[in-house]
Design a protein around this motif. Structure first.
Motif, PDB file in Angstrom:
ATOM      1  N   ASN A 149     -14.006  42.475 -26.600  1.00 30.64           N
ATOM      2  CA  ASN A 149     -15.341  42.884 -26.234  1.00 30.64           C
ATOM      3  C   ASN A 149     -15.683  41.947 -25.058  1.00 30.64           C
ATOM      4  N   VAL A 150     -16.014  42.473 -23.791  1.00 25.28           N
ATOM      5  CA  VAL A 150     -16.307  41.803 -22.652  1.00 25.28           C
ATOM      6  C   VAL A 150     -17.563  42.204 -22.112  1.00 25.28           C
ATOM      7  N   MET A 151     -18.758  41.057 -22.455  1.00 28.98           N
ATOM      8  CA  MET A 151     -20.168  41.375 -21.885  1.00 28.98           C
ATOM      9  C   MET A 151     -20.353  40.861 -20.524  1.00 28.98           C
ATOM     10  N   ASN A 152     -20.793  41.620 -19.616  1.00 31.54           N
ATOM     11  CA  ASN A 152     -21.394  41.010 -18.268  1.00 31.54           C
ATOM     12  C   ASN A 152     -22.730  40.979 -18.087  1.00 31.54           C
ATOM     13  N   PHE A 153     -23.265  39.870 -18.007  1.00 36.83           N
ATOM     14  CA  PHE A 153     -24.709  39.723 -17.736  1.00 36.83           C
ATOM     15  C   PHE A 153     -24.783  39.413 -16.297  1.00 36.83           C
ATOM     16  N   GLY A 154     -25.198  39.837 -15.227  1.00 33.95           N
ATOM     17  CA  GLY A 154     -25.302  39.224 -14.125  1.00 33.95           C
ATOM     18  C   GLY A 154     -24.119  39.014 -13.430  1.00 33.95           C
ATOM     19  N   GLY A 155     -23.221  39.511 -13.664  1.00 36.51           N
ATOM     20  CA  GLY A 155     -21.728  38.995 -12.996  1.00 36.51           C
ATOM     21  C   GLY A 155     -21.224  37.853 -13.723  1.00 36.51           C
ATOM     22  N   LYS A 156     -21.951  37.334 -14.865  1.00 36.34           N
ATOM     23  CA  LYS A 156     -21.131  36.348 -15.719  1.00 36.34           C
ATOM     24  C   LYS A 156     -20.469  37.042 -17.103  1.00 36.34           C
ATOM     25  N   GLU A 157     -19.130  36.757 -17.266  1.00 35.89           N
ATOM     26  CA  GLU A 157     -18.488  37.438 -18.437  1.00 35.89           C
ATOM     27  C   GLU A 157     -18.542  36.433 -19.750  1.00 35.89           C
ATOM     28  N   TYR A 158     -18.623  37.201 -20.895  1.00 37.24           N
ATOM     29  CA  TYR A 158     -18.484  36.517 -22.171  1.00 37.24           C
ATOM     30  C   TYR A 158     -17.056  37.326 -22.807  1.00 37.24           C
ATOM     31  N   VAL A 159     -16.486  36.769 -23.568  1.00 42.44           N
ATOM     32  CA  VAL A 159     -15.521  37.317 -24.127  1.00 42.44           C
ATOM     33  C   VAL A 159     -15.737  37.069 -25.685  1.00 42.44           C
ATOM     34  N   LEU A 160     -15.807  38.060 -26.526  1.00 43.38           N
ATOM     35  CA  LEU A 160     -16.110  37.998 -27.817  1.00 43.38           C
ATOM     36  C   LEU A 160     -15.781  38.973 -28.792  1.00 43.38           C
ATOM     37  N   HIS A 161     -15.500  38.585 -30.116  1.00 41.41           N
ATOM     38  CA  HIS A 161     -15.388  39.931 -31.192  1.00 41.41           C
ATOM     39  C   HIS A 161     -15.977  39.486 -32.390  1.00 41.41           C
ATOM     40  N   ALA A 162     -16.669  39.940 -33.146  1.00 37.26           N
ATOM     41  CA  ALA A 162     -17.175  39.904 -34.515  1.00 37.26           C
ATOM     42  C   ALA A 162     -16.372  40.369 -35.636  1.00 37.26           C
ATOM     43  N   GLY A 163     -16.557  40.234 -36.713  1.00 32.37           N
ATOM     44  CA  GLY A 163     -15.868  40.587 -37.896  1.00 32.37           C
ATOM     45  C   GLY A 163     -16.673  40.598 -39.083  1.00 32.37           C
ATOM     46  N   TRP A 215     -25.512  33.211 -30.132  1.00 38.65           N
ATOM     47  CA  TRP A 215     -25.459  33.336 -28.842  1.00 38.65           C
ATOM     48  C   TRP A 215     -26.646  31.895 -28.747  1.00 38.65           C
ATOM     49  N   LYS A 216     -27.441  31.956 -29.631  1.00 49.78           N
ATOM     50  CA  LYS A 216     -28.325  30.393 -29.735  1.00 49.78           C
ATOM     51  C   LYS A 216     -27.263  29.196 -29.764  1.00 49.78           C
ATOM     52  N   LEU A 217     -26.273  29.369 -30.673  1.00 50.61           N
ATOM     53  CA  LEU A 217     -25.374  28.243 -30.665  1.00 50.61           C
ATOM     54  C   LEU A 217     -24.668  27.981 -29.367  1.00 50.61           C
ATOM     55  N   LEU A 218     -24.269  28.988 -28.756  1.00 53.48           N
ATOM     56  CA  LEU A 218     -23.651  28.963 -27.354  1.00 53.48           C
ATOM     57  C   LEU A 218     -24.642  28.183 -26.437  1.00 53.48           C
ATOM     58  N   SER A 219     -25.926  28.664 -26.492  1.00 55.79           N
ATOM     59  CA  SER A 219     -26.862  28.023 -25.654  1.00 55.79           C
ATOM     60  C   SER A 219     -26.806  26.557 -25.820  1.00 55.79           C
ATOM     61  N   LEU A 220     -26.989  26.164 -27.368  1.00 56.07           N
ATOM     62  CA  LEU A 220     -27.139  24.753 -27.429  1.00 56.07           C
ATOM     63  C   LEU A 220     -25.849  24.158 -26.948  1.00 56.07           C
ATOM     64  N   LEU A 221     -24.683  24.532 -27.251  1.00 52.69           N
ATOM     65  CA  LEU A 221     -23.235  23.902 -26.566  1.00 52.69           C
ATOM     66  C   LEU A 221     -23.543  23.595 -25.254  1.00 52.69           C
ATOM     67  N   THR A 222     -23.716  24.568 -24.469  1.00 53.58           N
ATOM     68  CA  THR A 222     -23.785  24.619 -22.801  1.00 53.58           C
ATOM     69  C   THR A 222     -24.976  23.954 -22.231  1.00 53.58           C
ATOM     70  N   GLY A 223     -26.031  23.841 -22.898  1.00 55.95           N
ATOM     71  CA  GLY A 223     -27.141  23.629 -22.518  1.00 55.95           C
ATOM     72  C   GLY A 223     -27.755  24.488 -21.335  1.00 55.95           C
ATOM     73  N   LYS A 224     -27.444  25.783 -21.460  1.00 54.23           N
ATOM     74  CA  LYS A 224     -27.871  26.820 -20.653  1.00 54.23           C
ATOM     75  C   LYS A 224     -28.263  27.913 -21.390  1.00 54.23           C
ATOM     76  N   GLN A 225     -29.393  28.630 -20.844  1.00 57.04           N
ATOM     77  CA  GLN A 225     -29.961  29.875 -21.543  1.00 57.04           C
ATOM     78  C   GLN A 225     -28.822  30.849 -21.456  1.00 57.04           C
ATOM     79  N   GLN A 226     -28.398  31.497 -22.711  1.00 56.08           N
ATOM     80  CA  GLN A 226     -27.355  32.489 -22.637  1.00 56.08           C
ATOM     81  C   GLN A 226     -28.019  33.615 -23.105  1.00 56.08           C
ATOM     82  N   PRO A 227     -27.528  34.924 -22.860  1.00 53.73           N
ATOM     83  CA  PRO A 227     -28.273  36.156 -23.123  1.00 53.73           C
ATOM     84  C   PRO A 227     -28.437  36.117 -24.463  1.00 53.73           C
TER      85      PRO A 227
END
Length: 368
Positions: free
Chosen positions: A308-322, A356-368
């Motif tokens: 799955n590739v999510m595109n938010f404002g031109g920024k891509e995230y690659v992910l999959h859940a199970g 997504w919250k954990l990714l924001s914590l890791l990067t220090g940036k607000q993620q979707p």
């Protein structure tokens, strides 16, 4: 003069063999910070046990919360605790397809009938023009599950299925949508892709993935068949009331969701997928991540070869859940930030928002 490549290979191996250790944890979140995000899940009893992994260019680390065993005094899960990872298996299938394409064994647009035993898909079949690309982007029109599953147990719905049953199903299968047009998530299509690729290499699906993906990345705890040691480190799945659920037996459709893994191994996987750890698999991994089809019902979502590739404002995230019986798993990567989060839970439910919250914590940036 001795060639330089053995040293380079050794450095890659060390990076992969020590996946649970942070190399220089300047940016990696502390356990206290992570607890503020997910700790309430285990403290409240909503989730029995959690393993949370972080990866960026400074290193990697895994934290455990809750219980890894059934006793009240059991320790939290750790980087070596095994969980079912469900549909994250599909990304392994996508990687196998990408490798087959790069080696010239298949083309993405090849009709799958060319790679099936004779007589399975006839000229009169509605499946006649289904391609590998249709299967890998969930646009084949095949339903979520075949209609000839032998079991009726909702806690183990795929138990007892087989390749023979899958091939019998294909002979009379009906489509739920036109080929190549609409997104319909299909375990049938993913399982069929896994079978076709294993047949292409004249092996079984588990051996194929282990040989061509897990072994090169030292992901030795990513498996379908558990050794005695791995079985001892395998968690039990739980329902939302905390009751133990049986582990799923995924047979006949292994490419859709049969693998088990650890946070350590999935961090090694994410390190290779993001290019943080250089490996010869990076070109095929990037091919698998390439967005192929847009999901009209979800404007931000594109599908690669099962990724799955999510595109938010031109920024891509690659992910999959199970999600399987009593488990939730997530691999979430931000290629632009060179960062990834792995979340493994031994309790059913959707914890994607926490990823997504954990990714924001890791990067220090607000993620979707």
């Amino acid at each position: 003069m001795r060639p330089a490549f053995p040293l380079a290979l050794l450095l890659v191996a060390l990076a992969l063999v020590l996946p649970g250790q942070a190399i220089a944890a300047n940016r990696l979140p502390t356990k206290a910070a992570v607890s503020r995000v997910v700790g309430k899940l285990t403290r409240s009893g909503k989730v029995h046990g959690l393993a949370i992994g972080f990866l960026d260019t400074t290193g990697r680390v895994v934290y455990g919360f809750g219980h890894g065993g059934e006793g009240r005094l059991s320790r939290p899960p750790n980087g070596r605790t095994l969980f079912e990872i469900g549909s994250i298996t599909k990304t392994f299938t996508g990687e196998m397809l990408a490798q087959a394409i790069m080696e010239g064994r298949v083309r993405a647009t090849d009709p799958i009938r060319l790679y099936l035993p004779p007589g399975i898909i006839t000229k009169e079949s509605p499946l006649y023009w289904i391609s590998f690309l249709d299967l890998a982007t969930h646009t084949s029109g095949l339903p979520e599950a075949p209609d000839n599953l032998p079991g009726k147990d909702p806690h183990n719905p795929l138990a007892g299925y087989s390749t023979a049953r899958l091939l019998d199903y294909l002979k009379t299968a009906k489509l739920i949508a036109p080929i190549g047009r609409e997104f319909h998530y299909s375990n049938t299509g993913a399982g069929l892709t896994g079978y076709l690729l294993a047949r292409l290499w004249d092996t079984d699906y588990e051996r194929l993935v282990k040989t061509r993906l897990c072994d090169p990345l030292f992901m030795h705890d990513t498996t379908i068949t558990l050794s005695k040691d791995q079985a001892a480190r395998m968690t039990h799945g739980h329902d939302t009331a905390g009751n133990i659920l049986p582990n799923w037996q995924v047979t006949g459709l292994e490419g859709a969701g049969a693998f088990r893994s650890t946070a350590n191994d999935l961090l090694a996987y994410a390190a290779a997928e993001t290019g943080i750890t250089p490996t010869p698999l990076l070109p095929s991994m990037k091919l698998a991540q390439l967005p192929r089809k847009h999901v009209n019902s979800i404007p931000t979502l594109y599908i690669g070869l099962f990724w799955n590739v999510m595109n938010f404002g031109g920024k891509e995230y690659v992910l999959h859940a199970g999600r399987s019986g009593g488990y939730f798993a997530l691999v979430l990567m931000s290629p632009e930030d060179q960062a990834a989060v792995v979340l493994l839970a031994d309790t059913e439910g959707d914890l994607s928002d926490y990823g997504w919250k954990l990714l924001s914590l890791l990067t220090g940036k607000q993620q979707p």
